[in-house]
Motif scaffolding. Structure first.
Motif, short mmCIF file in Angstrom:
data_model
loop_
_atom_site.label_atom_id
_atom_site.label_comp_id
_atom_site.label_asym_id
_atom_site.label_seq_id
_atom_site.Cartn_x
_atom_site.Cartn_y
_atom_site.Cartn_z
N GLY A 19 1.08 -1.34 0.26
CA GLY A 19 -0.02 -0.09 0.11
C GLY A 19 0.49 1.66 0.44
N LEU A 20 1.99 1.42 1.02
CA LEU A 20 2.39 2.48 1.04
C LEU A 20 3.36 2.15 -0.55
N ALA A 21 3.80 1.63 -1.43
CA ALA A 21 4.18 1.96 -2.50
C ALA A 21 3.03 2.24 -3.55
N LEU A 22 1.87 1.83 -3.75
CA LEU A 22 1.39 2.69 -4.26
C LEU A 22 1.28 4.49 -3.56
N PHE A 23 1.38 4.11 -2.85
CA PHE A 23 0.68 6.33 -2.51
C PHE A 23 2.68 6.15 -3.32
N GLY A 24 3.68 5.77 -3.41
CA GLY A 24 5.24 6.49 -3.56
C GLY A 24 4.71 6.41 -5.63
N ILE A 25 4.33 5.88 -6.10
CA ILE A 25 3.55 5.26 -7.00
C ILE A 25 2.90 6.46 -7.83
N LEU A 26 2.08 7.11 -7.44
CA LEU A 26 0.99 8.60 -6.96
C LEU A 26 2.26 9.13 -7.77
N PHE A 27 2.48 9.64 -6.44
CA PHE A 27 3.74 11.12 -6.94
C PHE A 27 4.47 10.40 -8.53
N ALA A 28 4.95 9.76 -8.54
CA ALA A 28 5.90 9.71 -9.86
C ALA A 28 4.93 9.69 -11.07
N ASN A 29 3.39 8.66 -11.02
CA ASN A 29 2.77 8.69 -12.14
C ASN A 29 1.56 10.06 -12.47
N VAL A 30 1.70 11.12 -11.75
CA VAL A 30 0.17 12.06 -11.86
C VAL A 30 0.46 12.62 -12.62
N TYR A 45 10.47 25.45 -12.15
CA TYR A 45 9.17 25.24 -11.25
C TYR A 45 10.54 26.70 -9.84
N GLY A 46 10.23 27.57 -9.07
CA GLY A 46 10.91 28.49 -8.13
C GLY A 46 9.92 27.93 -6.71
N GLY A 47 10.59 28.33 -5.71
CA GLY A 47 9.95 28.25 -4.43
C GLY A 47 10.01 27.05 -3.86
N ILE A 48 8.50 26.73 -3.36
CA ILE A 48 8.09 24.96 -2.98
C ILE A 48 8.28 24.59 -3.66
N ASN A 49 7.61 24.49 -5.21
CA ASN A 49 7.31 23.71 -6.58
C ASN A 49 8.41 23.07 -6.55
N HIS A 50 9.97 23.66 -6.46
CA HIS A 50 11.08 23.67 -7.38
C HIS A 50 11.31 22.45 -6.13
N LEU A 51 11.83 22.27 -4.43
CA LEU A 51 11.81 21.93 -3.29
C LEU A 51 10.75 20.59 -3.78
N ILE A 52 9.93 20.31 -4.27
CA ILE A 52 9.67 19.08 -4.56
C ILE A 52 9.76 18.48 -5.59
N ASP A 53 9.81 19.37 -6.68
CA ASP A 53 10.23 19.27 -7.44
C ASP A 53 12.01 18.35 -7.57
N THR A 54 12.36 18.48 -6.98
CA THR A 54 13.40 17.41 -6.68
C THR A 54 13.49 16.72 -5.71
N LEU A 55 12.94 16.88 -4.69
CA LEU A 55 12.59 15.48 -3.67
C LEU A 55 11.95 14.70 -3.84
N ILE A 56 11.34 14.96 -4.75
CA ILE A 56 10.44 13.68 -5.84
C ILE A 56 11.64 12.78 -6.41
N PRO A 57 12.83 13.21 -7.39
CA PRO A 57 13.51 11.35 -8.14
C PRO A 57 14.09 11.64 -7.00
N ILE A 58 14.49 12.80 -5.74
CA ILE A 58 15.56 11.96 -4.43
C ILE A 58 14.79 10.84 -4.12
#
Length: 343
Positions: A19-30, A45-58
């Motif tokens: 179930g947790l894996a499915l949750f993570g897959i959502l972030f990659a697939n949306v 992107y800048g600000g919070i968008n840039h942060l999220i855009d960097t954290l998802i790949p990491i």
């Protein structure tokens, strides 16, 4: 896991992780849910968008679908061994199960072209020759294929891409590595012996954590044209750190109890995976983000992923109060066994 944990609780633990894996897959697939007629527009992107855009790949990209793939391999061994214990033909029964999965996946291609199910079904066929293989033989194959995969990625980073390197160092190879790893872990009965294996698990974490941190920094500073290869190269050590941590957490009864609703999402993994794209696209449409593509910002990705997962938590809990399996799980089971009764 430890001797005090029953078989039922072990299955619940695997469902929680699924179930947790499915949750993570959502972030990659949306971002891939809408079908666009124009080329996507890439924004800086800048600000919070840039942060999220960097954290998802990491933290997420390729890691959670690797966990999902690993659990598929675990499931193959559990399914096939149970079939054999009933006097069934495990390879034939699993082949039929894979064909059914392929059919379901092809149907999903309509609403979501990025579905992984047809590839899962085809790659899953490669597990069949390993069913009777020894743990030692499987380990050698797993080590060899993993080594080739890692070397191909290093060469792509160092010298650039080529058709041959892309062929052996792609996501399909990673999926098979995870399938085989899950199959090996289940066949060796390591999942049931987590408490006995804590010392080697701690060593795995001790080695992989600094590697994960190093790759996180590398991904953060890497230019965009190299980041995909670096993400792929860092996936296996990150996966090892994640999966060992999750197995250790599942040893704790309080944590299992707290996350039990997530287990219901994992119990209906096929239904929830297939419905992710449809529910996500519906939410995206309601929010007016289906076109043009650049309007699906990283913040929107987080919002949509969380809303879809909350929906799955609620619906899965309600559904399983009345049925033992999800709707697509019922269909998949029927396509696997027909009308015969299976205990």
């Amino acid at each position: 896991m430890n001797p005090s944990i029953s078989q039922k609780e072990r299955i619940i633990s695997l469902d929680i992780i699924r179930g947790l894996a499915l949750f993570g897959i959502l972030f990659a697939n949306v971002r891939g849910y809408p079908t666009f007629t124009e080329d996507p527009i890439v924004l800086n992107y800048g600000g919070i968008n840039h942060l999220i855009d960097t954290l998802i790949p990491i933290f997420i990209e390729k890691k959670f679908f690797s966990i999902f793939s690993f659990l598929f391999g675990v499931g193959f061994y559990i399914f096939a061994s149970r079939a054999e214990s009933r006097g069934d033909k495990p390879r034939w029964r699993f082949t039929r199960r894979l064909l059914a999965l392929f059919f379901i996946g092809v149907l999903q291609l309509g609403p979501y072209f990025g579905t992984i199910l047809p590839a899962y079904a085809l790659i899953g066929l490669l597990l069949l020759p390993f069913y009777k293989a020894s743990v030692s033989t499987i380990s050698k194959w797993l080590g060899g294929i993993t080594g080739i995969y890692i070397v191909s990625l290093i060469l792509r980073i160092a010298f650039g891409d080529s058709a041959f390197l892309e062929y052996i160092g792609n996501d399909q190879t990673l999926i098979f590595i995870m399938f085989l790893a899950g199959f090996l872990v289940a066949k060796a009965d390591w999942i049931r012996r987590i408490s006995e294996l804590k010392k080697p698990i701690y060593w795995i974490q001790l080695v992989t954590l600094p590697i994960f941190i190093g790759f996180s920094i590398w991904i953060w500073v890497a230019p965009d044209h190299e980041s995909n290869y670096i993400i792929a190269l860092g996936t296996i050590p990150t996966f090892l750190f994640y999966i060992t941590t999750l197995f250790l957490l599942m040893e704790n009864k309080a944590i299992r109890t707290l996350l039990k609703p997530v287990a219901r999402v994992g119990q209906m993994a096929l239904t929830n995976y297939v419905s992710q794209s449809m529910i996500g696209l519906f939410i995206i449409s309601l929010m007016g983000m289906e076109s043009p593509p650049y309007m699906i910002s990283p913040v929107h990705v987080v919002v949509v992923a969380c809303l879809v997962f909350i929906f799955h938590l609620i619906v899965s809990s309600i559904w399983l109060k009345f049925f033992k399996r999800g709707p697509l799980e019922i269909l998949w089971r029927f396509m696997t066994y027909g009308k015969q009764t299976i205990k």
